[in-house]
Enzyme design. Structure first.
Site, PDB file in Angstrom:
ATOM      1  N   CYS A  69       0.833  -1.141  -0.011  1.00  0.00           N
ATOM      2  CA  CYS A  69      -0.132  -0.060  -0.118  1.00  0.00           C
ATOM      3  C   CYS A  69       0.726   1.173  -0.126  1.00  0.00           C
ATOM      4  O   CYS A  69       1.469   1.497   0.910  1.00  0.00           O
ATOM      5  CB  CYS A  69      -1.037  -0.007   1.189  1.00  0.00           C
ATOM      6  N   ASN A 128      -0.311  -4.201  -7.000  1.00  0.00           N
ATOM      7  CA  ASN A 128      -1.017  -2.945  -6.507  1.00  0.00           C
ATOM      8  C   ASN A 128      -0.710  -1.605  -7.095  1.00  0.00           C
ATOM      9  O   ASN A 128      -0.370  -1.807  -8.344  1.00  0.00           O
ATOM     10  CB  ASN A 128      -0.303  -2.734  -5.019  1.00  0.00           C
ATOM     11  N   THR A 129      -0.848  -0.484  -6.492  1.00  0.00           N
ATOM     12  CA  THR A 129      -1.180   0.471  -7.352  1.00  0.00           C
ATOM     13  C   THR A 129       0.523   1.335  -7.593  1.00  0.00           C
ATOM     14  O   THR A 129       1.135   1.173  -6.758  1.00  0.00           O
ATOM     15  CB  THR A 129      -1.915   1.936  -6.697  1.00  0.00           C
ATOM     16  N   GLY A 161      -4.801  -4.940 -12.536  1.00  0.00           N
ATOM     17  CA  GLY A 161      -4.314  -3.753 -12.909  1.00  0.00           C
ATOM     18  C   GLY A 161      -5.073  -3.581 -14.045  1.00  0.00           C
ATOM     19  O   GLY A 161      -4.760  -3.611 -15.317  1.00  0.00           O
ATOM     20  N   GLY A 192     -10.388  -4.176 -10.056  1.00  0.00           N
ATOM     21  CA  GLY A 192     -10.496  -3.124  -8.977  1.00  0.00           C
ATOM     22  C   GLY A 192     -11.300  -1.681  -9.580  1.00  0.00           C
ATOM     23  O   GLY A 192     -12.346  -1.633  -9.424  1.00  0.00           O
TER      24      GLY A 192
HETATM   25  C1  LIG Z   1      -9.641   3.095  -3.990  1.00  0.00           C
HETATM   26  C2  LIG Z   1      -8.813   1.985  -4.032  1.00  0.00           C
HETATM   27  C3  LIG Z   1      -8.672   1.503  -2.626  1.00  0.00           C
HETATM   28  C4  LIG Z   1      -7.642   0.297  -2.673  1.00  0.00           C
HETATM   29  N1  LIG Z   1      -7.389  -0.391  -1.387  1.00  0.00           N
HETATM   30  C5  LIG Z   1      -6.504  -1.484  -1.411  1.00  0.00           C
HETATM   31  C6  LIG Z   1      -6.414  -2.182  -0.205  1.00  0.00           C
HETATM   32  O1  LIG Z   1      -7.020  -1.545   1.011  1.00  0.00           O
HETATM   33  N2  LIG Z   1      -5.449  -3.254  -0.288  1.00  0.00           N
HETATM   34  C7  LIG Z   1      -5.059  -3.582  -1.161  1.00  0.00           C
HETATM   35  O2  LIG Z   1      -4.114  -4.591  -1.218  1.00  0.00           O
HETATM   36  N3  LIG Z   1      -5.305  -2.830  -2.442  1.00  0.00           N
HETATM   37  C8  LIG Z   1      -5.940  -1.733  -2.470  1.00  0.00           C
HETATM   38  N4  LIG Z   1      -6.280  -1.335  -3.701  1.00  0.00           N
HETATM   39  C9  LIG Z   1      -5.345  -1.787  -4.902  1.00  0.00           C
HETATM   40  C10 LIG Z   1      -6.311  -2.612  -5.805  1.00  0.00           C
HETATM   41  O3  LIG Z   1      -6.582  -3.791  -4.984  1.00  0.00           O
HETATM   42  C11 LIG Z   1      -5.687  -2.983  -7.111  1.00  0.00           C
HETATM   43  O4  LIG Z   1      -4.310  -3.904  -6.644  1.00  0.00           O
HETATM   44  C12 LIG Z   1      -5.126  -1.936  -7.877  1.00  0.00           C
HETATM   45  O5  LIG Z   1      -6.247  -0.814  -7.662  1.00  0.00           O
HETATM   46  C13 LIG Z   1      -5.105  -2.253  -9.327  1.00  0.00           C
HETATM   47  O6  LIG Z   1      -6.034  -2.697  -9.721  1.00  0.00           O
HETATM   48  P1  LIG Z   1      -7.174  -1.863 -10.792  1.00  0.00           P
HETATM   49  O7  LIG Z   1      -6.451  -1.266 -11.916  1.00  0.00           O
HETATM   50  O8  LIG Z   1      -8.040  -2.816 -11.364  1.00  0.00           O
HETATM   51  O9  LIG Z   1      -7.839  -1.263 -10.022  1.00  0.00           O
HETATM   52  C14 LIG Z   1      -7.000   0.013  -3.769  1.00  0.00           C
HETATM   53  C15 LIG Z   1      -7.229   0.407  -5.234  1.00  0.00           C
HETATM   54  C16 LIG Z   1      -8.146   1.423  -5.081  1.00  0.00           C
HETATM   55  C17 LIG Z   1      -8.605   2.076  -6.040  1.00  0.00           C
END
Ligand SMILES: Cc1cc2nc3c(=O)[nH]c(=O)nc-3n(C[C@H](O)[C@H](O)[C@H](O)COP(=O)(O)O)c2cc1C
Ligand SMILES: Cc1cc2nc3c(=O)[nH]c(=O)nc-3n(C[C@H](O)[C@H](O)[C@H](O)COP(=O)(O)OP(=O)(O)OC[C@H]3O[C@@H](n4cnc5c(N)ncnc54)[C@H](O)[C@@H]3O)c2cc1C
Ligand SMILES: Cc1cc2nc3c(=O)[nH]c(=O)nc-3n(C[C@H](O)[C@H](O)[C@H](O)COP(=O)(O)OP(=O)(O)OC[C@H]3O[C@@H](n4cnc5c(N)ncnc54)[C@H](O)[C@@H]3O)c2cc1C
Ligand SMILES: Cc1cc2nc3c(=O)[nH]c(=O)nc-3n(C[C@H](O)[C@H](O)[C@H](O)COP(=O)(O)O)c2cc1C
Ligand code: FES
Ligand code: FES
Lengths: 311, 256, 311, 256
Positions: free
Chosen positions: C128, C190-191, C241, C263
């Site tokens: 995170c 993750n991001t 992602g 996500g």
């Molecule tokens: C608003 C938001 C909250 C997130 N909270 C978490 C979290 O609590 N724990 C976690 O492991 N990843 C968290 N993520 C990351 C997502 O689970 C995911 O790994 C990431 O957004 C990439 O996928 P996506 O492009 O489909 O969103 C969060 C992402 C977003 C956008």
């Protein structure tokens, strides 16, 4: 209002086409007078001519593109004999992008190319993700990056900017090592390593498999890195990554860049650089600024209030 | 090489997933050779980001119109197919070097070989060649009956053979099968289509005068990005750029 | 055709809402029956309740968004007492996302949450980017990541997946360290850390300044990392992602993921997961596949020809 | 809470950079309280990616129509302003909890305070309250004369005062200045507008019955992402979600 003075570079404006996205200028000279540009970052030059990677070399992604050109270029001699002399007709400083596989390669290119009359600065490409040796390897290890910087500084006749890779966990650490090694400036960011698969074949679209991600998709990563690095070093930064408009350029200035390079957007709109230059004064004024220099690093210079809050 | 907004005059499906779009604008005046292409921005949004290269199929200087024929393949061409009459498209062009009509002498016979969406540029080429007094023969290759287009247009200029891979229309097989079976005679061969087809043609007729229009994924479309290079085979580092030096090359200029 | 079996997880299909993008399921249950999902990755849980970062917490970027929620959650006890029991009504395995500031925090949450009857696996959030302590620090250092994995494996009653950060120079190095430490699987990515400035104020839009970049913009980075890591480790990967469509999901499978998390797309279209699940069989068939398991890693399993080339 | 495609019935500029759009569709039936909002996907493209929250300004159940009033601020609202009559928009809604009309008794006096694009939801609110026999007084705040809208609509329901920050229309000053200077009396205050305005109202009239409609950047709009939280001040970790628990709150429920 638009002038910026950086080591080796008196820029009439802060807009510079990014290396690899403008060739050696010839093609764009067919669209407009290159003298309007703040400067030109020419395509990476290596000591020997290189063909680069097999095709396909580009693929499209959401708000971005992948490239795996692989530093194709005609080699140092040809650049010195043909490309740079041809560029002398324009009243704009050239920033020569220097690449290689080993320290010696970089030194050789740097020594010779820095003596060309219109080359006012070097940009050390230690961040190309598309070659097997050199390139990004130098850009992800602070010690290697510092050694290379030192070696090139010794031979270069002009200030040396080092181009950072975003594919690292801690970019300020590398930036500081490079600053300590004597770099005159930083340019950032190069591309993020990415891949796209062709569902029809099940294989990567790019023959090189991976490529470098550029374009608007990477702008938030670039802004974050410029914001962090500009607060950690004293040397100036030329920022880039996804710039398409004068507003984007302003965002980079506010983040801490002293000038802004435009890459991928040249492919989308060959006139993008002169258009940004034309729009910039209006955009600066709209957000309450009288000059480019006033914007630089405003996002973190909290002691000073943004201009339009003074009144 | 200009950048301009052209107006969509018409845009409609002419075969299965194959569209013809007619564009109008001053830029048309700069067209020189059949085989040149346009680089189109299909949307104002940042996705799709890059332009799309499409060959010019037909030019009408009298009314400043060009047409392009395209297959809806991915997102870009799908968006293009949704363009309504009267809308504007940001176009860069005409780009590249086309088929060298000037080098083919009157009275000679030209074999025009097109595969799939490689067929479109042959139309303008046929027109120019026949205007000049060159005899033209067409061989068109498609996957299946539903994909066939432009047979009628070609017939207006000369003999036309159609091959489909599945035999549902014309002869069953590839264009090379037809050329061999029909024992077609020609002085010069000009072709546009998928790389395997071009390769086969070069292999079998490379000793003759052969011109090939190449396809490669492009970045800039104007020679700046080095995306679209093709080896010439001369040396380890020698190359041509499809967008700038081509897309049409003499067969011996490109290593396939 | 859609089933996938992974350590601890018998998935009826490979589509799982990603952690933090689906809360604890309640809101989406208003739109459709959650039993249709392959599994659910619930919001990160810490031992104590957390408020997270100040607002604004989200900002939009080209083909993506930034978030800096900062692991807001109601705390372990509340999740055990209220959220997990509520989720028991659905026939789908829960993957509990575990976060903390220190190894002890992770252990405490892992030990207790792994005993909940519907929690079939843990997802260790060591990536995170939006918290000051813990989180990403563990995710960028192979040794720390391995130690944490080992510690959690000792106390967990269910298989442990570790969620990787893309903000590193060498992701396979970390992945291998985590595998060696005994992880049962990986989830990635993750991001990416990013930032956007508000031109009107000259400051970052997010109160936390930086945030995590997600959405289609990062898909090429994710695909590249899944492609590389899946060849370097033996344990399965849940890829994510930028997934928005069944085609995107297939791209992740081909890259080497065994299942796919969705996500940001849930925010754009609350029905996106059931829609992908519905489309997937058609898309698999269109590209010549008879089952999900057949697609996994096809992009690099060169010994086998893709199905539609066999004929 | 539904997701549906609504049809654009009209979309036009009603003040400087302020647009009114009327949308039609079955989803309208689910509307319950003035102050609820719609979450609109302004484009099919991946940019802008997220939906945009806009308050429902007015509802006509007879024809299944809602209107929204918005200022063209960034890219999303600019794209929205380009939507043509007859086009479809992907809408999630109605979302959130609005102003509690049911709790305000006939005969009472309600002071409705709107600032800028916080004014729209007051229209439906006025309508509902007056239907119920509540007296309404409006105080509307804008930057400048060119920004003023909805004064006429409000006048139809009750006294209406307009303040502009630069004094180019109505009284010069802020809404709080007007309430004080005109010595407006009321039983309940309902407000929507920029946070500084809500803050001032809470500070000055927090001892009364005050309802505030909050604005916060949103991700999901439905309570799943924790983007839009607001502290309640009760404990270190206590909060409400603007999208789900609000956007309308009793003043004491939110720490401003
Ligand atoms: C608003 C938001 C909250 C997130 N909270 C978490 C979290 O609590 N724990 C976690 O492991 N990843 C968290 N993520 C990351 C997502 O689970 C995911 O790994 C990431 O957004 C990439 O996928 P996506 O492009 O489909 O969103 C969060 C992402 C977003 C956008
Ligand atoms: C010189 C030239 C002339 C062409 N003329 C025609 C024509 O007349 N009619 C026609 O139907 N097609 C033609 N093509 C191919 C056409 O450019 C592609 O089909 C089109 O770009 C696909 O875009 P997309 O968004 O639909 O597909 P996507 O696969 O979504 O495109 C993604 C990216 O890949 C590129 N790309 C995908 N396929 C090709 C391809 N075959 N060649 C080059 N780039 C590709 C796109 O330009 C884009 O950058 C030509 C290509 C070239 C190079
Ligand atoms: C419950 C609620 C009701 C609203 N009702 C109205 C209304 O009736 N009329 C109106 O004009 N505006 C209203 N707004 C504000 C409106 O949502 C924003 O002006 C709009 O989202 C801006 O989008 P943009 O693309 O033009 O701007 P951009 O700045 O380009 O948007 C970028 C991102 O920031 C978000 N954002 C930007 N400004 C705001 C803001 N002020 N509030 C919330 N998110 C923001 C956008 O949603 C988007 O995700 C409301 C906001 C909320 C939360
Ligand atoms: C096709 C292409 C070729 C590139 N070649 C080089 C290069 O030779 N040397 C270099 O330092 N950077 C090269 N880059 C990186 C760009 O200079 C720039 O750092 C990056 O693309 C981010 O900017 P952008 O998003 O504006 O394109 C290249 C980028 C692209 C897209
Ligand atoms: S497409 Fe850029 S050089 Fe040909
Ligand atoms: S916007 Fe997602 S919780 Fe409110």
């Amino acid at each position: 209002m638009l002038e910026v003075n950086l080591p080796g570079l008196r820029l009439k404006n802060p807009i510079i086409p990014a290396s690899g996205c403008f060739g050696f200028g010839k093609e764009y000279a067919g669209f407009y007078d290159l003298s309007c540009l703040g400067g030109i970052m020419i395509k990476a030059t290596t000591n020997e001519a290189r063909f680069g990677n097999p095709t396909p070399r580009v693929a499209e992604t959401s708000a971005g593109m992948l490239n795996a050109i692989g530093l194709q270029n005609p080699g140092l001699e040809h650049v010195l004999k043909h490309e740079l002399p041809w560029l002398e007709q324009f009243d704009t400083p050239i920033i020569a992008n220097v690449a290689g596989s080993q320290v010696e390669d970089y030194k050789e290119v740097a020594e010779h190319i820095s003596k060309a009359p219109n080359v006012h600065a070097l940009e050390l490409n230690i961040s190309c993700p598309n070659v097997k040796t050199g390139g990004i390897a130098f850009g992800t290890d602070p010690a290697m990056a510092a050694d290379l910087t030192k070696a090139v500084k010794e031979v270069s006749a002009v200030p040396v900017y080092v181009k950072l890779s975003p594919n690292v966990a801690n970019i300020t650490e590398i930036a500081k090592a490079i600053e300590a090694a004597g770099a005159d400036g930083l340019t950032m960011i190069n591309t993020l390593v990415g891949m796209r698969l062709d569902l029809k074949t099940g294989r990567p679209i790019l023959a090189n498999k991976t490529g470098g991600l550029s374009g608007p998709a990477i702008k938030p990563v670039a802004i974050r890195m410029v914001y962090e690095v500009s607060q950690a070093v004293q040397i100036p930064i030329i920022g880039m990554g996804g710039v398409q408009t004068a507003e984007d350029a302003l965002e980079f200035l506010l983040a801490g860049a002293s000038a802004v390079a435009v890459g991928t957007a040249n492919f989308v709109n060959p006139f993008v650089c002169p258009e940004i230059i034309e729009q910039l004064p209006r955009v600066l004024r709209q957000y309450g600024f009288q000059s480019v220099s006033e914007c630089i690093g405003r996002s973190w210079k909290h002691e000073k209030q943004p201009a339009h809050h003074r009144a | 090489m200009k950048k301009a907004h052209l107006t969509v005059q018409s845009n409609s499906e002419i075969a299965d997933q194959i569209y013809k779009m007619v564009l109008k604008g001053e830029l048309v005046r700069h067209f020189t050779e059949p085989g040149q292409f346009l680089h189109l921005k299909v949307s104002d949004a940042v996705t799709p980001l890059l332009r799309r290269p499409l060959s010019i199929a037909d030019v009408d200087f009298a009314v400043n119109e060009v047409s392009v024929i395209y297959r809806t393949d991915g997102e870009g061409t799908r968006l293009l197919s949704e363009k309504k009459e009267g809308s504007m498209i940001d176009v860069l062009g005409p780009l590249g070097n086309g088929f060298p009509v000037r080098r083919i002498e009157p009275g000679k016979t030209a074999l025009l070989v097109g595969g799939g969406v490689g067929v479109p540029p042959l139309q303008e080429l046929s027109k120019r060649l026949t205007e000049k007094g060159v005899n033209v023969i067409h061989v068109l290759g498609f996957q299946s009956a539903k994909d066939v287009f432009y047979e009628q247009e070609c017939l207006a200029y000369g003999d036309t053979y159609v091959a489909t891979a599945d035999g549902t229309y014309g002869e069953k097989g590839f264009v090379t099968d037809i050329i061999r079976e029909k024992q077609l005679e020609f002085d010069v061969l000009l072709s546009c289509g998928p790389t395997p087809m071009l390769k086969a043609l070069k292999q079998q007729y490379g000793h003759k005068e052969v011109y090939l229009s190449m396809e490669e994924r492009m970045g800039c479309g104007i020679g700046a990005c080095f995306a679209c290079v093709c080896r010439t085979g001369e040396s380890d580092t020698s190359y041509v750029k499809v967008c700038l030096d081509g897309p049409v090359f003499k067969a011996e200029e490109v290593a396939l």
